[in-house]
Design a protein around this motif. Structure first.
Motif, PDB file in Angstrom:
ATOM      1  N   MET A   1      78.092   1.095  76.916  1.00 22.47           N
ATOM      2  CA  MET A   1      78.018  -0.254  77.415  1.00 22.47           C
ATOM      3  C   MET A   1      79.118  -1.071  76.717  1.00 22.47           C
ATOM      4  N   ARG A   2      79.800  -1.910  77.475  1.00 19.44           N
ATOM      5  CA  ARG A   2      80.850  -2.765  76.924  1.00 19.44           C
ATOM      6  C   ARG A   2      80.462  -4.223  77.136  1.00 19.44           C
ATOM      7  N   LYS A   3      80.616  -5.011  76.074  1.00 18.71           N
ATOM      8  CA  LYS A   3      80.343  -6.446  76.129  1.00 18.71           C
ATOM      9  C   LYS A   3      81.315  -7.161  75.220  1.00 18.71           C
ATOM     10  N   LYS A   4      81.486  -8.439  75.447  1.00 13.74           N
ATOM     11  CA  LYS A   4      82.232  -9.256  74.503  1.00 13.74           C
ATOM     12  C   LYS A   4      81.275  -9.522  73.337  1.00 13.74           C
ATOM     13  N   LEU A   5      81.598  -8.983  72.174  1.00 11.82           N
ATOM     14  CA  LEU A   5      80.698  -9.115  71.028  1.00 11.82           C
ATOM     15  C   LEU A   5      80.861 -10.490  70.391  1.00 11.82           C
ATOM     16  N   THR A   6      79.783 -11.237  70.418  1.00 12.98           N
ATOM     17  CA  THR A   6      79.696 -12.515  69.731  1.00 12.98           C
ATOM     18  C   THR A   6      78.426 -12.479  68.888  1.00 12.98           C
ATOM     19  N   THR A   7      78.296 -13.444  68.006  1.00 14.64           N
ATOM     20  CA  THR A   7      77.085 -13.508  67.180  1.00 14.64           C
ATOM     21  C   THR A   7      75.853 -13.616  68.063  1.00 14.64           C
ATOM     22  N   LYS A   8      75.950 -14.399  69.109  1.00 18.36           N
ATOM     23  CA  LYS A   8      74.817 -14.600  70.014  1.00 18.36           C
ATOM     24  C   LYS A   8      74.435 -13.305  70.735  1.00 18.36           C
ATOM     25  N   THR A   9      75.425 -12.561  71.236  1.00 11.78           N
ATOM     26  CA  THR A   9      75.108 -11.312  71.941  1.00 11.78           C
ATOM     27  C   THR A   9      74.568 -10.252  70.991  1.00 11.78           C
ATOM     28  N   ILE A  10      75.093 -10.198  69.769  1.00 15.98           N
ATOM     29  CA  ILE A  10      74.596  -9.213  68.802  1.00 15.98           C
ATOM     30  C   ILE A  10      73.160  -9.525  68.402  1.00 15.98           C
ATOM     31  N   ASP A  11      72.854 -10.810  68.178  1.00 12.49           N
ATOM     32  CA  ASP A  11      71.481 -11.196  67.840  1.00 12.49           C
ATOM     33  C   ASP A  11      70.510 -10.875  68.970  1.00 12.49           C
ATOM     34  N   ALA A  12      70.990 -10.932  70.206  1.00 15.22           N
ATOM     35  CA  ALA A  12      70.127 -10.715  71.367  1.00 15.22           C
ATOM     36  C   ALA A  12      69.916  -9.240  71.697  1.00 15.22           C
ATOM     37  N   LEU A  13      70.639  -8.338  71.045  1.00 19.23           N
ATOM     38  CA  LEU A  13      70.480  -6.913  71.343  1.00 19.23           C
ATOM     39  C   LEU A  13      69.105  -6.435  70.876  1.00 19.23           C
ATOM     40  N   PRO A  14      68.345  -5.839  71.786  1.00 22.98           N
ATOM     41  CA  PRO A  14      67.013  -5.353  71.399  1.00 22.98           C
ATOM     42  C   PRO A  14      67.100  -4.029  70.645  1.00 22.98           C
ATOM     43  N   ALA A  15      66.059  -3.718  69.918  1.00 21.71           N
ATOM     44  CA  ALA A  15      65.988  -2.428  69.232  1.00 21.71           C
ATOM     45  C   ALA A  15      65.990  -1.315  70.272  1.00 21.71           C
TER      46      ALA A  15
ATOM     47  N   ARG B   1      69.152   5.756  69.346  1.00 21.37           N
ATOM     48  CA  ARG B   1      70.028   4.604  69.116  1.00 21.37           C
ATOM     49  C   ARG B   1      71.061   4.485  70.236  1.00 21.37           C
ATOM     50  N   TYR B   2      71.639   3.295  70.374  1.00 22.10           N
ATOM     51  CA  TYR B   2      72.669   3.091  71.387  1.00 22.10           C
ATOM     52  C   TYR B   2      73.817   2.286  70.798  1.00 22.10           C
ATOM     53  N   GLU B   3      74.962   2.328  71.492  1.00 21.02           N
ATOM     54  CA  GLU B   3      76.182   1.668  71.030  1.00 21.02           C
ATOM     55  C   GLU B   3      76.642   0.649  72.065  1.00 21.02           C
ATOM     56  N   VAL B   4      77.148  -0.469  71.565  1.00 17.64           N
ATOM     57  CA  VAL B   4      77.746  -1.489  72.415  1.00 17.64           C
ATOM     58  C   VAL B   4      79.178  -1.685  71.928  1.00 17.64           C
ATOM     59  N   ARG B   5      80.130  -1.407  72.809  1.00 17.48           N
ATOM     60  CA  ARG B   5      81.546  -1.504  72.452  1.00 17.48           C
ATOM     61  C   ARG B   5      82.086  -2.876  72.810  1.00 17.48           C
ATOM     62  N   ASP B   6      83.026  -3.344  72.003  1.00 25.70           N
ATOM     63  CA  ASP B   6      83.636  -4.648  72.220  1.00 25.70           C
ATOM     64  C   ASP B   6      84.679  -4.562  73.331  1.00 25.70           C
ATOM     65  N   GLU B   7      84.699  -5.563  74.204  1.00 28.59           N
ATOM     66  CA  GLU B   7      85.683  -5.603  75.286  1.00 28.59           C
ATOM     67  C   GLU B   7      87.063  -5.986  74.775  1.00 28.59           C
ATOM     68  N   LEU B   8      87.129  -6.774  73.703  1.00 28.43           N
ATOM     69  CA  LEU B   8      88.409  -7.315  73.249  1.00 28.43           C
ATOM     70  C   LEU B   8      89.106  -6.454  72.209  1.00 28.43           C
ATOM     71  N   LEU B   9      88.369  -5.879  71.286  1.00 24.85           N
ATOM     72  CA  LEU B   9      88.950  -5.102  70.194  1.00 24.85           C
ATOM     73  C   LEU B   9      88.685  -3.618  70.437  1.00 24.85           C
ATOM     74  N   THR B  10      89.709  -2.887  70.807  1.00 21.51           N
ATOM     75  CA  THR B  10      89.576  -1.473  71.135  1.00 21.51           C
ATOM     76  C   THR B  10      89.067  -0.678  69.932  1.00 21.51           C
ATOM     77  N   GLY B  11      88.056   0.154  70.181  1.00 20.06           N
ATOM     78  CA  GLY B  11      87.509   1.008  69.138  1.00 20.06           C
ATOM     79  C   GLY B  11      86.430   0.366  68.293  1.00 20.06           C
ATOM     80  N   PHE B  12      86.187  -0.918  68.465  1.00 21.20           N
ATOM     81  CA  PHE B  12      85.192  -1.621  67.659  1.00 21.20           C
ATOM     82  C   PHE B  12      83.860  -1.620  68.393  1.00 21.20           C
TER      83      PHE B  12
END
Length: 85
Positions: free
Chosen positions: A1-15, A20-31
């Protein structure tokens, strides 16, 4: 899954449910941020070093803010890259 990682989106990620699952940043490749089944969130940097794929653990969230993380990820990358050359 790819999203723009912000503090708000990270806080909203459910367990994660089960595995486990991974959320990749849209702006910073590999992050990315990895979310465990207990809700723990950890920043990682995916890169290639000497032709081999590497996943470098940067830091737990919220011990490190999202604003500090890209600079620390670059330092981790440089340290791992130059150690293996």
């Amino acid at each position: 899954m790819r999203k723009k990682l912000t503090t708000k989106t990270i806080d909203a990620l459910p367990a994660a449910v089960g595995k486990r699952y991974e959320v990749r940043d849209e702006l910073l490749t590999g992050f990315m941020v990895r979310v465990s089944s207990v809700g723990k969130k950890v920043f990682y940097l995916n890169t290639r070093i000497n032709g081999r794929a590497r996943r470098i653990r940067v830091r737990d969230y919220p011990l490190m803010s999202l604003e500090e993380t890209p600079q620390r990820a670059q330092k981790h990358f440089a340290r791992h890259f130059y150690r293996r050359v």
